[in-house]
Design an enzyme around this catalytic site. Structure first.
Site, PDB file in Angstrom:
ATOM      1  N   LYS A 130      54.329  41.841  56.890  1.00  0.00           N
ATOM      2  CA  LYS A 130      54.281  43.065  57.556  1.00  0.00           C
ATOM      3  C   LYS A 130      55.381  43.920  57.423  1.00  0.00           C
ATOM      4  O   LYS A 130      55.491  45.327  57.638  1.00  0.00           O
ATOM      5  CB  LYS A 130      53.869  43.012  58.899  1.00  0.00           C
ATOM      6  CG  LYS A 130      52.545  42.559  59.238  1.00  0.00           C
ATOM      7  CD  LYS A 130      51.804  42.863  60.254  1.00  0.00           C
ATOM      8  CE  LYS A 130      50.183  42.409  60.378  1.00  0.00           C
ATOM      9  NZ  LYS A 130      49.647  42.750  61.620  1.00  0.00           N
ATOM     10  N   LYS A 176      40.399  39.480  50.351  1.00  0.00           N
ATOM     11  CA  LYS A 176      39.482  39.431  51.652  1.00  0.00           C
ATOM     12  C   LYS A 176      39.181  40.841  52.365  1.00  0.00           C
ATOM     13  O   LYS A 176      40.279  41.704  52.043  1.00  0.00           O
ATOM     14  CB  LYS A 176      39.871  38.420  52.682  1.00  0.00           C
ATOM     15  CG  LYS A 176      41.112  38.976  53.645  1.00  0.00           C
ATOM     16  CD  LYS A 176      41.337  38.114  54.812  1.00  0.00           C
ATOM     17  CE  LYS A 176      42.028  38.949  55.786  1.00  0.00           C
ATOM     18  NZ  LYS A 176      42.178  38.511  57.148  1.00  0.00           N
ATOM     19  N   LYS A 209      40.169  45.163  57.878  1.00  0.00           N
ATOM     20  CA  LYS A 209      39.866  46.351  58.452  1.00  0.00           C
ATOM     21  C   LYS A 209      41.086  47.344  58.114  1.00  0.00           C
ATOM     22  O   LYS A 209      40.648  48.543  58.338  1.00  0.00           O
ATOM     23  CB  LYS A 209      39.748  46.147  60.040  1.00  0.00           C
ATOM     24  CG  LYS A 209      40.734  45.519  60.555  1.00  0.00           C
ATOM     25  CD  LYS A 209      40.464  45.522  62.185  1.00  0.00           C
ATOM     26  CE  LYS A 209      40.525  44.056  62.952  1.00  0.00           C
ATOM     27  NZ  LYS A 209      41.958  43.639  63.128  1.00  0.00           N
TER      28      LYS A 209
HETATM   29  P1  ATP Z   1      44.054  43.275  59.393  1.00  0.00           P
HETATM   30  O1  ATP Z   1      43.427  44.287  58.151  1.00  0.00           O
HETATM   31  O2  ATP Z   1      44.363  44.497  60.389  1.00  0.00           O
HETATM   32  O3  ATP Z   1      45.110  42.352  58.946  1.00  0.00           O
HETATM   33  P2  ATP Z   1      41.755  41.949  59.227  1.00  0.00           P
HETATM   34  O4  ATP Z   1      40.503  42.293  59.177  1.00  0.00           O
HETATM   35  O5  ATP Z   1      42.291  40.820  58.232  1.00  0.00           O
HETATM   36  O6  ATP Z   1      42.733  42.644  60.028  1.00  0.00           O
HETATM   37  P3  ATP Z   1      42.295  39.909  61.708  1.00  0.00           P
HETATM   38  O7  ATP Z   1      42.591  40.929  62.698  1.00  0.00           O
HETATM   39  O8  ATP Z   1      43.416  39.389  60.889  1.00  0.00           O
HETATM   40  O9  ATP Z   1      41.486  40.843  60.415  1.00  0.00           O
HETATM   41  O10 ATP Z   1      41.456  38.985  61.974  1.00  0.00           O
HETATM   42  C1  ATP Z   1      40.443  38.857  63.126  1.00  0.00           C
HETATM   43  C2  ATP Z   1      39.653  37.605  62.946  1.00  0.00           C
HETATM   44  O11 ATP Z   1      38.867  37.840  61.876  1.00  0.00           O
HETATM   45  C3  ATP Z   1      40.511  36.475  62.530  1.00  0.00           C
HETATM   46  O12 ATP Z   1      39.862  35.363  62.989  1.00  0.00           O
HETATM   47  C4  ATP Z   1      40.147  36.396  60.904  1.00  0.00           C
HETATM   48  O13 ATP Z   1      40.177  35.097  60.288  1.00  0.00           O
HETATM   49  C5  ATP Z   1      38.916  36.929  60.864  1.00  0.00           C
HETATM   50  N1  ATP Z   1      38.505  37.540  59.366  1.00  0.00           N
HETATM   51  C6  ATP Z   1      39.151  38.696  59.361  1.00  0.00           C
HETATM   52  N2  ATP Z   1      38.752  39.011  57.812  1.00  0.00           N
HETATM   53  C7  ATP Z   1      37.841  38.139  57.492  1.00  0.00           C
HETATM   54  C8  ATP Z   1      36.954  38.027  56.337  1.00  0.00           C
HETATM   55  N3  ATP Z   1      37.151  38.692  55.317  1.00  0.00           N
HETATM   56  N4  ATP Z   1      36.136  37.050  56.269  1.00  0.00           N
HETATM   57  C9  ATP Z   1      36.138  36.105  57.377  1.00  0.00           C
HETATM   58  N5  ATP Z   1      36.864  36.223  58.292  1.00  0.00           N
HETATM   59  C10 ATP Z   1      37.788  37.324  58.589  1.00  0.00           C
END
Ligand code: ATP
Ligand code: LTN
Length: 334
Positions: free
Chosen positions: A115, A197, A200
């Site tokens: 970050k 992965k 968002k």
């Molecule tokens: P950012 O892009 O803001 O880092 P993110 O979409 O990666 O966000 P997080 O807010 O870090 O998501 O995660 C929220 C929850 O969703 C966590 O428990 C994470 O493990 C799960 N999660 C996020 N992306 C995935 C994915 N692609 N597949 C499965 N689980 C996910």
């Protein structure tokens, strides 16, 4: 233990719109776990301000996330669904825990390194102590289990270290939490680059299915999903795009990869991709309808927010008072 059950804590940040990955990988499992555990599910808006946010947008998204928790099936009578920023103990315990966490430990956190590289113009102290606030979230409720994705494991390990360190000095104050890692296959990959992965914060909107996407958008994104030239629906590592689509299809229909291979044997991607799109639309349609209904009932959501914040404040105060006493703060007279 609380009401005869083990305690579970988890939270999501209200930054960005939730994706199908967040739903299939986290939220859907939370609903399953809510029968077995006494659950606290927080909208961790204090974590969100470690990167710059538009205030009105943050407030709107936080409410949308809280509504989505309920729409996904978390009963707010049984699960404590609340905003982190409305429970004072998070910040108070985080301060204390800051004094029991070493700079070196925080410097090793990969999320901090990532970050800081991404937000080089705003490497603030909150970004650095983010994992301490996360430890406070978990330890405040004496959580036994914490469902998290792999990316958060390092933070959970640190939480355990802080808890053990504190307990080593003052006796058994905190429950040392265990990670709860969901089933394999729950990791959903980007539709545009299956080596990453689905996230968002991805800049390409075609890479992610957002939970509020309409059916046409969903179908279009699946049609455009990056696959390969093998033209066979096979569940193997050499075809990561197709493997991801099979995972999504399985998660939405309850089928196994073998069943899917058989179902689409001899058929091309032209048939498979729309089938995946439809399966996703079928899962999201009722979810979106529940969100729309809940949004109409402002008074109900407001009452959930108020009641659960009070409940969280009550439980977290118990731990906080104990900790304050242990470290030598004077007792509060009311
Ligand atoms: P950012 O892009 O803001 O880092 P993110 O979409 O990666 O966000 P997080 O807010 O870090 O998501 O995660 C929220 C929850 O969703 C966590 O428990 C994470 O493990 C799960 N999660 C996020 N992306 C995935 C994915 N692609 N597949 C499965 N689980 C996910
Ligand atoms: N850092 C987590 C969100 C989070 C969390 C928590 C998860 C904040 N506090 C406590 C579990 C328990 C994330 O970005 N996914």
């Amino acid at each position: 233990m609380l009401n005869g059950k083990k305690v579970l804590f988890s939270g999501m940040q209200s930054t960005g719109n939730l994706t199908l990955g967040n739903y299939l990988g986290a939220l859907k499992n939370w609903v399953t776990l809510s029968d077995e555990y006494e659950c606290f599910y927080s909208v961790v808006d204090m974590h969100s301000i470690t990167v710059r946010q538009d205030p009105a947008e943050l407030r709107r998204r936080a409410r949308a996330l809280l509504t989505l928790y309920i729409a996904a099936g978390l009963d707010p009578e049984k699960n404590c669904i609340y905003y982190q920023s409305q429970v004072t103990g998070h910040a108070e315990l985080a301060w204390i825990l800051n004094c029991y966490t070493y700079m070196g430990e925080l410097q090793r956190m990969t999320q901090f390194k990532d970050k800081s590289a991404k937000h080089a113009d705003n490497i603030n102290a909150g970004l650095f102590t983010y994992p301490v606030l996360m430890a406070a979230d978990i330890l405040l409720y004496q959580a036994d289990v914490v469902p998290v994705g792999k990316d958060q494991m390092q933070h959970l390990e640190l939480t355990r270290d802080i808890a053990q360190r504190f307990n080593g000095i003052y006796g058994d104050v905190f429950t040392v939490p265990e990670a709860y890692i969901g089933k394999v296959g729950a990791r959903i990959m980007s539709l545009q680059d299956p080596s990453k992965k689905m996230s968002k914060s991805d800049e390409n909107p075609n890479a992610s299915i957002y939970l509020m996407d309409d059916p046409d958008t969903i179908m279009r994104k699946f049609k455009r999903a990056v696959t390969d030239s093998e033209a066979a629906v096979r569940y193997r590592d050499e075809q990561p795009g197709i493997k991801n689509l099979i995972d999504i299809y399985c998660a939405c229909t309850g089928k196994t990869p073998e069943e899917v291979e058989r179902e689409f044997d001899g058929k091309g991607y032209g048939e498979f991709k729309p089938a995946v799109g439809e399966a996703v639309v079928d899962v999201l349609r009722p979810l979106q309808a529940r969100v729309a209904d809940l949004e109409k009932d402002k008074a109900y959501i407001d009452s959930v927010i108020k009641n659960n914040a009070e409940k969280a404040q009550y439980f977290s105060n118990k731990t906080l008072r104990k900790v304050q006493k242990k470290v030598g703060f004077p007792e509060r007279i009311r």
